[in-house]
Design a protein around this motif. Structure first.
Motif, PDB file in Angstrom:
ATOM      1  N   GLU A 125      18.308 -68.476 -30.027  1.00 55.13           N
ATOM      2  CA  GLU A 125      17.786 -67.689 -31.657  1.00 55.13           C
ATOM      3  C   GLU A 125      17.188 -66.635 -31.450  1.00 55.13           C
ATOM      4  O   GLU A 125      16.993 -66.319 -30.754  1.00 55.13           O
ATOM      5  N   VAL A 126      18.616 -66.060 -32.700  1.00 54.42           N
ATOM      6  CA  VAL A 126      18.458 -64.524 -32.175  1.00 54.42           C
ATOM      7  C   VAL A 126      18.353 -64.008 -33.521  1.00 54.42           C
ATOM      8  O   VAL A 126      19.173 -63.728 -34.386  1.00 54.42           O
ATOM      9  N   PHE A 127      17.306 -62.732 -33.589  1.00 54.05           N
ATOM     10  CA  PHE A 127      17.027 -62.029 -35.399  1.00 54.05           C
ATOM     11  C   PHE A 127      18.718 -60.678 -34.817  1.00 54.05           C
ATOM     12  O   PHE A 127      18.222 -60.438 -34.322  1.00 54.05           O
ATOM     13  N   SER A 128      19.065 -60.671 -35.804  1.00 51.97           N
ATOM     14  CA  SER A 128      20.037 -59.723 -36.403  1.00 51.97           C
ATOM     15  C   SER A 128      19.452 -58.667 -37.351  1.00 51.97           C
ATOM     16  O   SER A 128      18.957 -58.931 -38.029  1.00 51.97           O
ATOM     17  N   TYR A 129      18.771 -57.444 -36.465  1.00 58.72           N
ATOM     18  CA  TYR A 129      18.812 -56.743 -37.017  1.00 58.72           C
ATOM     19  C   TYR A 129      19.675 -55.666 -37.999  1.00 58.72           C
ATOM     20  O   TYR A 129      19.108 -55.214 -38.966  1.00 58.72           O
ATOM     21  N   THR A 130      20.921 -56.229 -37.841  1.00 64.73           N
ATOM     22  CA  THR A 130      21.692 -55.334 -38.657  1.00 64.73           C
ATOM     23  C   THR A 130      22.120 -56.391 -39.694  1.00 64.73           C
ATOM     24  O   THR A 130      21.896 -55.846 -41.459  1.00 64.73           O
ATOM     25  N   LYS A 131      22.455 -57.510 -39.436  1.00 62.84           N
ATOM     26  CA  LYS A 131      22.491 -58.283 -41.034  1.00 62.84           C
ATOM     27  C   LYS A 131      21.134 -58.782 -40.876  1.00 62.84           C
ATOM     28  O   LYS A 131      20.929 -59.545 -42.495  1.00 62.84           O
ATOM     29  N   GLN A 132      20.006 -58.981 -40.567  1.00 68.75           N
ATOM     30  CA  GLN A 132      18.504 -59.286 -41.432  1.00 68.75           C
ATOM     31  C   GLN A 132      18.474 -61.039 -41.145  1.00 68.75           C
ATOM     32  O   GLN A 132      18.316 -61.071 -42.334  1.00 68.75           O
ATOM     33  N   THR A 133      19.141 -61.076 -40.552  1.00 69.08           N
ATOM     34  CA  THR A 133      19.104 -63.120 -40.544  1.00 69.08           C
ATOM     35  C   THR A 133      18.827 -63.258 -38.760  1.00 69.08           C
ATOM     36  O   THR A 133      19.439 -62.470 -38.271  1.00 69.08           O
ATOM     37  N   THR A 134      18.602 -64.645 -39.048  1.00 71.38           N
ATOM     38  CA  THR A 134      18.407 -65.231 -37.486  1.00 71.38           C
ATOM     39  C   THR A 134      19.662 -66.343 -37.191  1.00 71.38           C
ATOM     40  O   THR A 134      20.375 -66.998 -38.247  1.00 71.38           O
ATOM     41  N   TYR A 135      21.032 -66.374 -36.138  1.00 79.41           N
ATOM     42  CA  TYR A 135      21.201 -67.108 -36.079  1.00 79.41           C
ATOM     43  C   TYR A 135      21.551 -67.772 -34.719  1.00 79.41           C
ATOM     44  O   TYR A 135      20.580 -67.105 -33.669  1.00 79.41           O
ATOM     45  N   LYS A 136      22.168 -69.012 -34.010  1.00 80.25           N
ATOM     46  CA  LYS A 136      21.882 -68.866 -32.845  1.00 80.25           C
ATOM     47  C   LYS A 136      22.769 -68.677 -31.852  1.00 80.25           C
ATOM     48  O   LYS A 136      24.043 -68.359 -32.657  1.00 80.25           O
ATOM     49  N   VAL A 137      22.908 -68.597 -30.517  1.00 83.67           N
ATOM     50  CA  VAL A 137      23.943 -67.500 -29.427  1.00 83.67           C
ATOM     51  C   VAL A 137      24.048 -69.012 -28.712  1.00 83.67           C
ATOM     52  O   VAL A 137      23.325 -69.541 -27.961  1.00 83.67           O
ATOM     53  N   ARG A 138      25.035 -69.570 -27.539  1.00 78.07           N
ATOM     54  CA  ARG A 138      25.779 -70.407 -26.642  1.00 78.07           C
ATOM     55  C   ARG A 138      26.535 -69.607 -26.006  1.00 78.07           C
ATOM     56  O   ARG A 138      27.481 -68.633 -26.523  1.00 78.07           O
ATOM     57  N   VAL A 139      25.581 -70.336 -25.331  1.00 73.73           N
ATOM     58  CA  VAL A 139      26.806 -70.110 -23.474  1.00 73.73           C
ATOM     59  C   VAL A 139      26.837 -71.141 -23.350  1.00 73.73           C
ATOM     60  O   VAL A 139      25.890 -72.210 -22.474  1.00 73.73           O
ATOM     61  N   SER A 140      28.132 -71.688 -22.275  1.00 66.72           N
ATOM     62  CA  SER A 140      28.331 -72.886 -21.902  1.00 66.72           C
ATOM     63  C   SER A 140      27.645 -73.287 -20.637  1.00 66.72           C
ATOM     64  O   SER A 140      27.792 -72.112 -19.834  1.00 66.72           O
ATOM     65  N   ARG A 141      27.478 -74.019 -20.589  1.00 67.90           N
ATOM     66  CA  ARG A 141      26.689 -74.497 -19.048  1.00 67.90           C
ATOM     67  C   ARG A 141      27.605 -74.586 -18.216  1.00 67.90           C
ATOM     68  O   ARG A 141      27.452 -74.505 -16.495  1.00 67.90           O
ATOM     69  N   ARG A 142      29.180 -74.609 -18.578  1.00 69.64           N
ATOM     70  CA  ARG A 142      30.148 -73.901 -16.898  1.00 69.64           C
ATOM     71  C   ARG A 142      29.880 -73.094 -17.042  1.00 69.64           C
ATOM     72  O   ARG A 142      30.121 -72.759 -15.025  1.00 69.64           O
ATOM     73  N   TYR A 143      29.560 -71.884 -17.374  1.00 69.91           N
ATOM     74  CA  TYR A 143      29.514 -70.500 -16.872  1.00 69.91           C
ATOM     75  C   TYR A 143      28.356 -69.992 -16.383  1.00 69.91           C
ATOM     76  O   TYR A 143      28.768 -68.321 -16.369  1.00 69.91           O
ATOM     77  N   LEU A 144      27.458 -70.419 -16.618  1.00 71.89           N
ATOM     78  CA  LEU A 144      26.171 -69.719 -15.231  1.00 71.89           C
ATOM     79  C   LEU A 144      25.387 -71.485 -15.217  1.00 71.89           C
ATOM     80  O   LEU A 144      25.775 -71.847 -15.510  1.00 71.89           O
ATOM     81  N   SER A 145      25.504 -70.312 -13.951  1.00 71.93           N
ATOM     82  CA  SER A 145      24.747 -71.281 -12.901  1.00 71.93           C
ATOM     83  C   SER A 145      23.925 -70.909 -11.934  1.00 71.93           C
ATOM     84  O   SER A 145      23.302 -70.221 -12.118  1.00 71.93           O
ATOM     85  N   ALA A 146      22.923 -72.011 -11.353  1.00 71.64           N
ATOM     86  CA  ALA A 146      21.421 -71.669 -10.972  1.00 71.64           C
ATOM     87  C   ALA A 146      22.225 -70.673 -10.136  1.00 71.64           C
ATOM     88  O   ALA A 146      22.854 -71.021  -8.891  1.00 71.64           O
ATOM     89  N   GLY A 147      20.564 -69.808  -9.772  1.00 72.34           N
ATOM     90  CA  GLY A 147      21.147 -69.074  -8.077  1.00 72.34           C
ATOM     91  C   GLY A 147      22.244 -67.822  -8.589  1.00 72.34           C
ATOM     92  O   GLY A 147      21.731 -66.584  -8.233  1.00 72.34           O
ATOM     93  N   GLU A 148      22.766 -68.003  -9.684  1.00 77.85           N
ATOM     94  CA  GLU A 148      23.567 -66.938  -9.603  1.00 77.85           C
ATOM     95  C   GLU A 148      22.965 -65.254 -10.435  1.00 77.85           C
ATOM     96  O   GLU A 148      21.710 -64.912 -11.420  1.00 77.85           O
ATOM     97  N   LYS A 149      23.421 -63.885 -10.366  1.00 78.12           N
ATOM     98  CA  LYS A 149      22.828 -62.487 -10.252  1.00 78.12           C
ATOM     99  C   LYS A 149      23.854 -62.227 -11.668  1.00 78.12           C
ATOM    100  O   LYS A 149      24.522 -62.034 -11.078  1.00 78.12           O
ATOM    101  N   VAL A 150      23.056 -61.863 -12.351  1.00 81.36           N
ATOM    102  CA  VAL A 150      23.574 -61.636 -13.918  1.00 81.36           C
ATOM    103  C   VAL A 150      23.212 -59.959 -13.992  1.00 81.36           C
ATOM    104  O   VAL A 150      21.817 -59.829 -14.731  1.00 81.36           O
TER     105      VAL A 150
END
Ligand code: 5GP
Length: 190
Positions: free
Chosen positions: A96-121
């Motif tokens: 969950e992320v609070f939006s500074y410009t919108k003054q509200t909280t929203y959910k942020v998602r990344v599919s598990r397919r596209y980030l893996s253990a050990g990767e340097k990001v």
């Protein structure tokens, strides 16, 4: 980055005394030449750092992240999604992320397919204000068991808490333009 600072001075507009509007080169219309050099500047700042993937957040981070990728040997760019659509993989890392410009909280998602253990990001975003978006992205990288090797920001509002949040999270921060204040109705750099 001098060219970026000049662009902020000539084209940036202050809204309500606390939001810097940069719609004509970063947040709506894109100055591709400038963004090319922004990408190059990130590559200089993070020279020698191994980067497997770049993570950003829709929408404005995407162009910047892609331009950066051109200078890091074209690693994949993943952008976190702000809306749950039918074609979004339900098996996702989520914060969950609070939006500074919108003054509200929203959910942020990344599919598990596209980030893996050990990767340097490397995380890239357009603005750093209070660090909510940055902290969310760092959290997602760590949920995946990957390593956030740095955060690259185009414009940091140095008078807000973002830098402390990122440093407390133990992540290296590189900002190309750091704003000191909006005093006197104009942008002052650090
Ligand atoms: P934070 O999560 O660090 O509080 O805020 C970062 C996000 O808020 C950025 O991704 C950006 O979209 C937005 N933001 C915060 N302050 C400003 C600002 O002064 N101008 C613009 N254009 N966006 C801002």
């Amino acid at each position: 980055m001098n060219e970026l600072k000049q662009k902020i001075l000539t084209d940036g507009r202050l809204l309500d005394g606390y939001i810097l509007k940069v719609d004509n080169f970063l947040n709506h219309q894109l100055d591709v030449g400038l963004l090319e050099r922004v990408g190059e500047a990130f590559a200089e700042r993070f020279a020698g750092v191994k980067i497997d993937k770049i993570l950003t957040i829709e929408a404005s981070g995407i162009a910047v992240a892609c331009m950066a990728a051109r200078h890091f040997g074209y690693p994949p760019v993943v952008f976190a999604k702000k809306t749950q659509s039918l074609n979004m993989d339900p098996d996702a890392y989520e914060v969950e992320v609070f939006s500074y410009t919108k003054q509200t909280t929203y959910k942020v998602r990344v599919s598990r397919r596209y980030l893996s253990a050990g990767e340097k990001v490397l995380i890239i975003d357009d603005f750093l204000a209070n660090g909510h978006a940055a902290r969310g992205l760092i959290d997602i990288v760590r949920q995946a068991g990957a390593e956030p090797v740095g955060l690259g920001i185009v414009i940091e509002k140095g008078f807000q808490d973002g830098r402390k949040v990122v440093e407390d999270a133990g992540v290296r921060l590189e900002s190309l333009a750091i704003l000191k204040s909006f005093e006197g109705g104009k942008v002052n750099f650090a």
